[in-house]
Design a protein around this motif. Sequence first.
Motif, PDB file in Angstrom:
ATOM      1  N   GLU A  21     -21.505  22.444 -29.513  1.00 33.58           N
ATOM      2  CA  GLU A  21     -21.377  23.336 -28.360  1.00 33.58           C
ATOM      3  C   GLU A  21     -22.261  24.573 -28.570  1.00 33.58           C
ATOM      4  O   GLU A  21     -22.232  25.191 -29.636  1.00 33.58           O
ATOM      5  N   LEU A  22     -23.031  24.914 -27.537  1.00 38.92           N
ATOM      6  CA  LEU A  22     -23.956  26.038 -27.628  1.00 38.92           C
ATOM      7  C   LEU A  22     -23.755  26.998 -26.456  1.00 38.92           C
ATOM      8  O   LEU A  22     -23.399  26.580 -25.353  1.00 38.92           O
ATOM      9  N   CYS A  23     -23.982  28.271 -26.718  1.00 40.53           N
ATOM     10  CA  CYS A  23     -23.857  29.285 -25.675  1.00 40.53           C
ATOM     11  C   CYS A  23     -24.875  30.388 -25.950  1.00 40.53           C
ATOM     12  O   CYS A  23     -25.049  30.804 -27.105  1.00 40.53           O
ATOM     13  N   VAL A  24     -25.557  30.832 -24.897  1.00 41.19           N
ATOM     14  CA  VAL A  24     -26.513  31.933 -25.015  1.00 41.19           C
ATOM     15  C   VAL A  24     -25.969  33.129 -24.235  1.00 41.19           C
ATOM     16  O   VAL A  24     -25.599  33.003 -23.063  1.00 41.19           O
ATOM     17  N   MET A  25     -25.888  34.278 -24.904  1.00 37.52           N
ATOM     18  CA  MET A  25     -25.403  35.509 -24.291  1.00 37.52           C
ATOM     19  C   MET A  25     -26.475  36.585 -24.355  1.00 37.52           C
ATOM     20  O   MET A  25     -27.350  36.564 -25.237  1.00 37.52           O
ATOM     21  N   VAL A  32     -25.321  33.838 -20.482  1.00 36.81           N
ATOM     22  CA  VAL A  32     -26.547  33.490 -19.761  1.00 36.81           C
ATOM     23  C   VAL A  32     -26.532  32.005 -19.427  1.00 36.81           C
ATOM     24  O   VAL A  32     -26.816  31.598 -18.299  1.00 36.81           O
ATOM     25  N   ALA A  33     -26.206  31.184 -20.419  1.00 33.34           N
ATOM     26  CA  ALA A  33     -26.111  29.736 -20.234  1.00 33.34           C
ATOM     27  C   ALA A  33     -25.214  29.176 -21.319  1.00 33.34           C
ATOM     28  O   ALA A  33     -25.161  29.707 -22.441  1.00 33.34           O
ATOM     29  N   SER A  34     -24.493  28.099 -21.007  1.00 34.69           N
ATOM     30  CA  SER A  34     -23.565  27.528 -21.986  1.00 34.69           C
ATOM     31  C   SER A  34     -23.363  26.045 -21.717  1.00 34.69           C
ATOM     32  O   SER A  34     -23.417  25.598 -20.565  1.00 34.69           O
ATOM     33  N   THR A  35     -23.134  25.288 -22.796  1.00 36.38           N
ATOM     34  CA  THR A  35     -22.856  23.859 -22.637  1.00 36.38           C
ATOM     35  C   THR A  35     -21.364  23.614 -22.458  1.00 36.38           C
ATOM     36  O   THR A  35     -20.961  22.550 -21.992  1.00 36.38           O
ATOM     37  N   SER A  36     -20.532  24.605 -22.848  1.00 30.35           N
ATOM     38  CA  SER A  36     -19.077  24.501 -22.670  1.00 30.35           C
ATOM     39  C   SER A  36     -18.468  25.872 -22.905  1.00 30.35           C
ATOM     40  O   SER A  36     -19.154  26.808 -23.323  1.00 30.35           O
ATOM     41  N   ASP A  37     -17.189  25.989 -22.633  1.00 37.39           N
ATOM     42  CA  ASP A  37     -16.479  27.248 -22.874  1.00 37.39           C
ATOM     43  C   ASP A  37     -16.055  27.292 -24.340  1.00 37.39           C
ATOM     44  O   ASP A  37     -15.185  26.536 -24.772  1.00 37.39           O
ATOM     45  N   LEU A  38     -16.679  28.193 -25.096  1.00 41.58           N
ATOM     46  CA  LEU A  38     -16.378  28.267 -26.530  1.00 41.58           C
ATOM     47  C   LEU A  38     -15.083  29.018 -26.812  1.00 41.58           C
ATOM     48  O   LEU A  38     -14.631  29.069 -27.964  1.00 41.58           O
ATOM     49  N   GLY A  39     -14.514  29.626 -25.788  1.00 43.12           N
ATOM     50  CA  GLY A  39     -13.288  30.369 -26.003  1.00 43.12           C
ATOM     51  C   GLY A  39     -13.509  31.644 -26.775  1.00 43.12           C
ATOM     52  O   GLY A  39     -12.628  32.113 -27.498  1.00 43.12           O
ATOM     53  N   PHE A  40     -14.685  32.214 -26.641  1.00 44.82           N
ATOM     54  CA  PHE A  40     -15.050  33.424 -27.387  1.00 44.82           C
ATOM     55  C   PHE A  40     -14.993  34.597 -26.414  1.00 44.82           C
ATOM     56  O   PHE A  40     -15.914  34.812 -25.630  1.00 44.82           O
ATOM     57  N   SER A  41     -13.927  35.342 -26.418  1.00 46.47           N
ATOM     58  CA  SER A  41     -13.696  36.380 -25.408  1.00 46.47           C
ATOM     59  C   SER A  41     -13.885  37.804 -25.917  1.00 46.47           C
ATOM     60  O   SER A  41     -13.900  38.736 -25.122  1.00 46.47           O
ATOM     61  N   ASP A  42     -14.001  37.984 -27.226  1.00 42.16           N
ATOM     62  CA  ASP A  42     -14.133  39.343 -27.782  1.00 42.16           C
ATOM     63  C   ASP A  42     -15.596  39.796 -27.686  1.00 42.16           C
ATOM     64  O   ASP A  42     -16.418  39.511 -28.558  1.00 42.16           O
ATOM     65  N   ILE A  76     -28.215  36.438 -27.874  1.00 43.29           N
ATOM     66  CA  ILE A  76     -27.341  36.009 -28.962  1.00 43.29           C
ATOM     67  C   ILE A  76     -26.957  34.557 -28.693  1.00 43.29           C
ATOM     68  O   ILE A  76     -26.498  34.216 -27.593  1.00 43.29           O
ATOM     69  N   LEU A  77     -27.159  33.701 -29.709  1.00 49.38           N
ATOM     70  CA  LEU A  77     -26.822  32.283 -29.573  1.00 49.38           C
ATOM     71  C   LEU A  77     -25.555  31.994 -30.361  1.00 49.38           C
ATOM     72  O   LEU A  77     -25.437  32.389 -31.529  1.00 49.38           O
ATOM     73  N   LEU A  78     -24.622  31.298 -29.736  1.00 46.48           N
ATOM     74  CA  LEU A  78     -23.395  30.869 -30.399  1.00 46.48           C
ATOM     75  C   LEU A  78     -23.426  29.358 -30.559  1.00 46.48           C
ATOM     76  O   LEU A  78     -23.781  28.629 -29.624  1.00 46.48           O
ATOM     77  N   SER A  79     -23.061  28.887 -31.750  1.00 43.99           N
ATOM     78  CA  SER A  79     -23.061  27.457 -32.045  1.00 43.99           C
ATOM     79  C   SER A  79     -21.720  27.089 -32.661  1.00 43.99           C
ATOM     80  O   SER A  79     -21.303  27.675 -33.663  1.00 43.99           O
ATOM     81  N   LYS A  80     -21.018  26.110 -32.065  1.00 41.15           N
ATOM     82  CA  LYS A  80     -19.680  25.733 -32.528  1.00 41.15           C
ATOM     83  C   LYS A  80     -19.634  24.245 -32.839  1.00 41.15           C
ATOM     84  O   LYS A  80     -20.081  23.420 -32.050  1.00 41.15           O
TER      85      LYS A  80
END
Length: 362
Positions: A21-25, A32-42, A76-80
Motif C-alpha cells: 500500500e502506497l500513499c503520497v502526501m 495527493v494520491a493513494s492506493t488505499s486508506d493507510l489509516g494514518f490520521s496523525d 512525503i511517501l508512505l509505504s505499508k
Amino acid sequence: MISTQTIKGSISELGAITKVELCVMDLGGEVVASTSDLGFSDISIITSFASSPVDSQVIGDIHLFKVMDDGDPLYILLSKGDNEQAYMVGKIAVSQLQALVLAYKERFDRNNFFQNLLLDNMLMIDVYNRARKLKIEVTAPRTIILVETGRTKDNSARELLSSMFSSTSGDYVTAVDENSIIIVKSLGKNESYDDINRVATTIVDMMNTEALLNVRVAYGTIVEEIRDLSKSFKEAKMALEVGRIFNAECRANGYNTLGIGRLIYQLPESLCKMFIDEIFEDKEVPSNLDEETLNTISKFFDNNLNVSETSRQLFVHRNTLVYRIEKLEKSCGLDVRKFDDALTFKIALMVLNYMKYLKERE
C-alpha cells in the motif's frame, strides 16, 4: 508540478505489482494520491518528519520517505506492508517520483526558455548559456510553425501536437497566448520549405479530423542559430495575418510565399487610400463589383489571362467572357486582357482587401 493523475498512475501500478500500500502526501499532510486508506490520521507526524533532517522513518508497519527536489522535500511517501518489502518498494517509488519531478521540471524549464526566447525577453549570452544547460543545440536548422486554434477550453489541440512533435527528435511545443500554439520544428539537412509546407498541411488535416478544429497554420523562414528563432516567430505571425487577408481559402501559409501581399501589409492606410483614388478617380471601385464579375476575373487571372481556357472552365461562351471583361473596362477603366492593367487591377483588389481588414480590426 506533476499532476495528481500522473502520481496516482505511478504508485497504483507499483502497488498492484508488489501488493504494497502506497500513499503520497504533501508537506502539510494532505493526501495527493493513494492506493488505499493507510489509516494514518496523525498529520503532526507528517509535518514533523517533513521538517526533520532524516530522509526516512518507520512508524509501526508504515515507512515514511521524502521525495526530494533539488535537496528540498516536495512530497512525503508512505509505504505499508511487510517490513523489508515495504521499505524496498518505498525506495523504488521515491526514485520513480523523483525522476518524474525532474522530467516535468526540465520540460517546464524548456517551455519557459522558448517562450522568453520567442518574445525577445533574453540577452544573447543568456540564450546560449540556458540552451546548453537544457541540452538544446544552439546551431541547427529550425523554423517556427504557428498554429492558430482560437480560444479553446480543453488541451486537446496541445496534446495532439505534442504527440506529433516529440522533443526526442528536437521539436518543442509551447505557447505564448491562448489563441495559438507554437512548434519549434527541427529540420534535417536536406529538408526544404516544401517539406515544411507538407508538415503545415498535415497539421491542418490532423487538427480538423482528430480535434475537430478548423485551424490556420503559418511558418517563418529557416534559421540556423537558436537566437534567430524570434525572427522566424515574427515572420510566422506576419504570414498568419497576410494569409488571412490575401489568401483566406488556404489554411497553411509560409512567409516565403507571401509575395506582394507582404509589401501591401506594411503600407500605411493613407498611402493605400491614395493609390485607390489615383487609379480609379471617378470610376467604380472593384470592391463594389458584383460577385459574378469578381469570380470571372479571379478565374481569368488563375488562367494567366487566357480567354479560351477561362471560358471553358466557367462553362460560358468566349463572347460572354469578352463581354464581361469589356463591361469591367467601362466601369473601372482597366482592360484586364492587358498585362499592365491586369497587374494594376490585381494589386488594387489586394489593397482594398487590406483596407477592409484594417477597418474590421478597428
